[in-house]
Design a protein around this motif. Sequence first.
Motif, PDB file in Angstrom:
ATOM      1  N   ASP A 171      -9.621  38.597  65.456  1.00 43.87           N
ATOM      2  CA  ASP A 171      -9.139  38.117  64.166  1.00 43.87           C
ATOM      3  C   ASP A 171      -8.879  36.612  64.259  1.00 43.87           C
ATOM      4  OD1 ASP A 171      -8.978  40.774  63.027  1.00 43.87           O
ATOM      5  OD2 ASP A 171      -7.208  41.062  64.288  1.00 43.87           O
ATOM      6  N   LEU A 172      -8.732  35.989  63.107  1.00 47.30           N
ATOM      7  CA  LEU A 172      -8.354  34.576  63.053  1.00 47.30           C
ATOM      8  C   LEU A 172      -6.837  34.493  62.981  1.00 47.30           C
ATOM      9  CD1 LEU A 172      -9.536  31.658  62.809  1.00 47.30           C
ATOM     10  CD2 LEU A 172      -9.177  31.892  60.334  1.00 47.30           C
ATOM     11  N   LEU A 173      -6.241  33.738  63.890  1.00 39.58           N
ATOM     12  CA  LEU A 173      -4.792  33.558  63.887  1.00 39.58           C
ATOM     13  C   LEU A 173      -4.462  32.207  63.265  1.00 39.58           C
ATOM     14  CD1 LEU A 173      -2.269  35.123  64.881  1.00 39.58           C
ATOM     15  CD2 LEU A 173      -2.225  33.554  66.828  1.00 39.58           C
ATOM     16  N   VAL A 174      -3.650  32.227  62.194  1.00 38.04           N
ATOM     17  CA  VAL A 174      -3.263  30.999  61.492  1.00 38.04           C
ATOM     18  C   VAL A 174      -1.760  31.019  61.261  1.00 38.04           C
ATOM     19  CG1 VAL A 174      -5.513  30.861  60.338  1.00 38.04           C
ATOM     20  CG2 VAL A 174      -3.602  32.005  59.184  1.00 38.04           C
ATOM     21  N   ALA A 175      -1.216  29.871  60.914  1.00 40.14           N
ATOM     22  CA  ALA A 175       0.210  29.787  60.610  1.00 40.14           C
ATOM     23  C   ALA A 175       0.495  30.493  59.285  1.00 40.14           C
ATOM     24  CB  ALA A 175       0.643  28.333  60.539  1.00 40.14           C
ATOM     25  N   GLU A 176       1.711  31.032  59.153  1.00 36.11           N
ATOM     26  CA  GLU A 176       2.117  31.620  57.883  1.00 36.11           C
ATOM     27  C   GLU A 176       2.020  30.573  56.779  1.00 36.11           C
ATOM     28  OE1 GLU A 176       5.963  33.334  58.076  1.00 36.11           O
ATOM     29  OE2 GLU A 176       5.341  35.038  59.306  1.00 36.11           O
ATOM     30  N   GLY A 177       1.476  30.970  55.625  1.00 34.56           N
ATOM     31  CA  GLY A 177       1.326  30.047  54.512  1.00 34.56           C
ATOM     32  C   GLY A 177       0.077  29.204  54.570  1.00 34.56           C
ATOM     33  N   HIS A 178      -0.712  29.332  55.643  1.00 36.57           N
ATOM     34  CA  HIS A 178      -1.971  28.597  55.758  1.00 36.57           C
ATOM     35  C   HIS A 178      -2.921  29.041  54.642  1.00 36.57           C
ATOM     36  CE1 HIS A 178      -5.781  27.218  57.535  1.00 36.57           C
ATOM     37  NE2 HIS A 178      -5.061  26.468  58.368  1.00 36.57           N
ATOM     38  N   ARG A 179      -3.784  28.146  54.202  1.00 40.59           N
ATOM     39  CA  ARG A 179      -4.703  28.479  53.106  1.00 40.59           C
ATOM     40  C   ARG A 179      -5.656  29.621  53.470  1.00 40.59           C
ATOM     41  NH1 ARG A 179      -9.832  26.686  53.904  1.00 40.59           N
ATOM     42  NH2 ARG A 179     -10.193  25.047  55.462  1.00 40.59           N
TER      43      ARG A 179
END
Length: 303
Positions: A171-179
Motif C-alpha cells: 500500500d501507499l503510506l502517506v501522512a493523515e490529511g495528505h491529498r
Amino acid sequence: MIDHRLNVLRTLAEHGTVTATAAALHLTPSAVSQQLRLLARDLEVELLRPEGRRVRLTPAAHIVLRHADTLREQWEAAQAELARHSAVLRGTLRLCGVSSALAALAAPAVARLRRTHPSVEPLIVEEESAECYRLLLADEADVALVLPGPDAPPFTDARFEQASLMTDRQDLLVAEGHRLARPEGVGLAEAADQAWIVKKRNNDTYPLMTAACAAAGFTPRVVHQVKEWYAVSALVAEGLGVCLMPRIVPLPPHAVTRVPLLGEPAPVRQLLTAVRRGSAAHPLVEAGLDALRNAASAHTAGG
C-alpha cells in the motif's frame, strides 16, 4: 562434512573476482585466494586462470562444482534420513529472514512449533535476503524467509529448494490529511511528484519500490533513506515523504494513512521459503516449513 572450500569456489563462479567473493563471504581476499590454492593442490588440478582483473574457471573447476552440488544434496538427504530414526522431534532449528516476514510469520510459526514440539529449540536471525542465502550455504541457517530480487539467486539455482509462501500486497503510506489519503485507493502514478522514503543500499525494499514505480511510469525521487518501518512511518507522519508499506507490516501509532493502490499490475511482494537442496525432508526443517505455511495461511485468511 562437505569441504567449505567448495562453497568458496562456487561463490567465485558467481561473482567473478576474488575481491567480490571475499566481500560476499565476509573473508579477506588473501583468505579466498589461499583456500582456492589449497583446494587446487589437494585435487591436483588447475581451477582458475587469470583473465584481466577477473579470473576464469577452468573446465576442471566446472566439473568440481557439478559434483559438489550433487555431494551437498546427498549429504543433506543422508542427514534427513538419519534424523527420522529419532522417535521425538528434537534439536535446534535456525531461521533467518527479512524483518517483516519474521514478525508476521516466523514469530507465530515458532510459537506453534514450540507448543507442538517442546524439544525443538528455534533460533531466529534477521537479515536481508542475500545474506540469508549465504547463511544457508554456510550451514548457519536451516530455513530462510526471503524476497526475490537482483541480489538473490534464481529460483532454479540447484543449491536451494525455494517455494512461494505468500503474496503480500503493498500500500501507499502517506501522512493523515495528505491529498492522496483516499480510502477508495489511488493509482501509484499519482505519487510520482512525491518525495520517497527508503534505504537504497543493502535493503530488499528498494528494488521492489523502484520496480513498482517503473511499472507505473516514473522514477521515484528518494529523499530520505531509512530502513526500519517504525522510523519510516514517523517520517511519513511528519509529511517528509511517502513510501510503499507491505500489508503484513502493522501500522505504528503515528498519524499516517495506509492507502490501497489501484490498477494493474498491483505492487506486491512475493515471500519465499528457501532451504538447502536435499534438506527439506529433514524432520526439523519439514516441521519449520509446515509451521510457516500454516502461519501464512492464517495471515491470508485474516485479511
